[in-house]
Design a protein around this motif. Structure first.
Motif, short mmCIF file in Angstrom:
data_model
loop_
_atom_site.label_atom_id
_atom_site.label_comp_id
_atom_site.label_asym_id
_atom_site.label_seq_id
_atom_site.Cartn_x
_atom_site.Cartn_y
_atom_site.Cartn_z
N MET A 158 1.00 -2.67 7.60
CA MET A 158 1.25 -2.36 6.19
C MET A 158 2.23 -1.19 6.05
SD MET A 158 -0.35 -4.66 4.52
CE MET A 158 0.03 -4.04 2.88
N ARG A 159 2.10 -0.21 6.95
CA ARG A 159 2.98 0.98 6.87
C ARG A 159 4.42 0.65 7.25
NH1 ARG A 159 -1.80 4.01 8.50
NH2 ARG A 159 -2.35 5.27 6.68
N SER A 160 4.62 -0.42 7.99
CA SER A 160 5.98 -0.70 8.45
C SER A 160 6.65 -1.83 7.64
CB SER A 160 5.95 -1.04 9.95
OG SER A 160 5.07 -2.11 10.17
N THR B 27 0.83 -1.22 0.00
CA THR B 27 0.00 0.00 0.00
C THR B 27 0.86 1.25 0.00
OG1 THR B 27 -0.11 -0.17 2.40
CG2 THR B 27 -1.97 -1.07 1.17
N ASP B 28 2.14 1.11 -0.35
CA ASP B 28 3.04 2.26 -0.27
C ASP B 28 3.35 2.87 -1.64
OD1 ASP B 28 4.35 -0.05 -1.07
OD2 ASP B 28 6.27 0.55 -0.20
N PRO C 193 -3.59 1.86 3.33
CA PRO C 193 -3.71 0.67 4.17
C PRO C 193 -5.09 0.49 4.79
CG PRO C 193 -1.77 1.96 4.79
CD PRO C 193 -2.52 2.76 3.78
N GLU C 194 -5.72 1.58 5.25
CA GLU C 194 -7.06 1.46 5.85
C GLU C 194 -8.07 0.99 4.80
OE1 GLU C 194 -5.13 4.14 6.62
OE2 GLU C 194 -4.93 3.99 8.81
N ALA C 195 -7.95 1.55 3.59
CA ALA C 195 -8.87 1.13 2.53
C ALA C 195 -8.66 -0.35 2.19
CB ALA C 195 -8.66 2.00 1.28
N ALA D 177 -6.57 -0.66 12.76
CA ALA D 177 -5.40 0.18 13.01
C ALA D 177 -4.12 -0.66 13.03
CB ALA D 177 -5.56 0.93 14.34
N ALA D 178 -4.20 -1.85 13.61
CA ALA D 178 -3.01 -2.71 13.68
C ALA D 178 -2.62 -3.19 12.27
CB ALA D 178 -3.29 -3.91 14.58
N PHE D 179 -3.64 -3.49 11.46
CA PHE D 179 -3.39 -3.91 10.08
C PHE D 179 -2.70 -2.78 9.31
CE2 PHE D 179 -4.57 -4.15 5.60
CZ PHE D 179 -4.29 -5.47 5.29
N ALA D 180 -3.25 -1.56 9.45
CA ALA D 180 -2.67 -0.41 8.75
C ALA D 180 -1.24 -0.16 9.21
CB ALA D 180 -3.54 0.83 8.97
#
Ligand SMILES: [Fe+2]
Length: 342
Positions: A201-203, A138-139, A145-147, A195-198
């Motif tokens: 994905m961000r990390s 998602t980067d 990521p939320e979507a 939030a944990a999923f996002a």
């Protein structure tokens, strides 16, 4: 249903056809496989009606536009696709009719804003929304990521657990999976809280795909890749081998002009005996004075044999009907042990 699966460097594309009507759709075609898709469709007695990209690809070169021109059939993408060449824009809840097949569109943003999955009979083509043991990243541009969490947990993963999942990427050669298998074993799907999923994905910290700039430029604009430019030029010019040119140089005479289109510095460091210098960047503006006789046979060379192909195509367009590209460049000439002068 007729079903063919194509793999190219981890990118997966699919041909689905209706056995009764011989109508078909091609999903996520890639430019390197154009001849293969057409050969398979012909072999299976199928006519392709739709060319579908599940999303704007950042890691491969889509063949939808090229095939659309060749076949005269529409390019299909989600309505939020930025590509100007999309003929048919679809949205969640809509269907494409392919003979007796119904391709159901699910809008699943997250990997990109325009990501969609297509469900047909017992299977779902998930693009890069859901992969085997992973999800799309998602980067990249328009990733969210939320979507992606919403698309997965509130939409795609609520389909029947037995559905076969065919992703747009698979690097380990596994042919497909199912919704149930992914729910049970896909590591990313075990993180179900939004939030944990996002955050996960961000990390991820993934490296950029190769050719990302070129893929986004061409897939979003319909412009051509460098490989396409070279392939189109190569289709329109004949070539001469290094050995053939060497033989002809040895034979002497002025039957052919060797034209070196590199920069002066490279030319002066070593060129094919008798070669004339006309850098590619000055070609069009200097041909009239440098090559007054368009009936002469001209063998064009450069360092690697690519720029010379483009230059030969340009010369042919300008009326030099005997322009020929050297098959290989000065590098290959040097490595073959043929003489250079400086
Ligand atoms: Fe992708």
């Amino acid at each position: 249903m007729i079903f063919e699966h194509f793999s190219s460097g981890g990118c997966q594309s699919y041909l689905v056809g209706c056995a009764d009507s011989c109508a078909a759709a091609l999903l996520d075609p890639e430019i390197a496989l154009v001849d293969r898709y057409l050969a398979f469709a012909a072999r299976d007695g199928l006519r392709i009606h739709y060319l579908i990209d599940t999303h704007t690809h950042a890691d491969h070169f889509s063949a939808t536009q090229q095939l659309s021109r060749k076949l005269g059939v529409p390019v299909v993408m989600h309505r939020s696709s930025p590509a100007p060449f999309v003929d048919l824009r679809v949205d969640d809840g809509e269907m494409l009719v392919v003979g007796k097949l119904r391709l159901q569109v699910l809008h699943t943003p997250g990997h990109t804003r325009d990501s969609m999955c297509l469900r047909v009979e017992d299977r779902v083509f998930t693009g890069d929304t859901l992969l085997i043991g992973a999800t799309g990243r998602t980067d990249l541009p328009s990733g969210d990521p939320e979507a992606l969490h919403d698309s997965l947990f509130n939409h795609l993963l609520r389909l029947e657990p037995t559905l076969n999942v065919h992703p747009a990427h698979e690097y380990k050669g596994r042919p497909h999976t199912t919704i149930a298998l992914e729910l049970a074993s896909n590591p990313r799907l075990q993180v179900r809280e939004r939030a944990a999923f996002a955050e996960m994905m961000r990390s991820l910290n993934l490296s950029m795909p190769t050719h990302v700039t070129e893929a986004l430029r061409t897939n979003m604009s319909g412009g051509k890749t460098v490989a396409q430019m070279l392939a189109e030029a190569a289709e329109n010019v004949p070539f001469m081998s290094l050995a053939e040119l060497q033989t002809r140089i040895e034979a002497g005479g002025d039957a052919l002009i060797v034209l070196d289109v590199r920069e002066r510095e490279a030319y002066e460091a070593g060129h094919i005996p008798g070669a004339r210098l006309l850098p590619r960047g000055q070609l069009e503006l200097r041909v009239n004075q440098d090559l007054p006789d368009p009936t002469r046979r001209i063998v064009v060379c450069c360092e690697f044999g690519r720029i010379s192909t483009l230059a030969t195509a340009t010369l042919r367009q300008m009326g030099f009907q005997r322009a020929v590209a050297l098959d290989g460049g000065i590098k290959a000439w040097r490595e073959a042990g043929y003489a250079l002068t400086s």
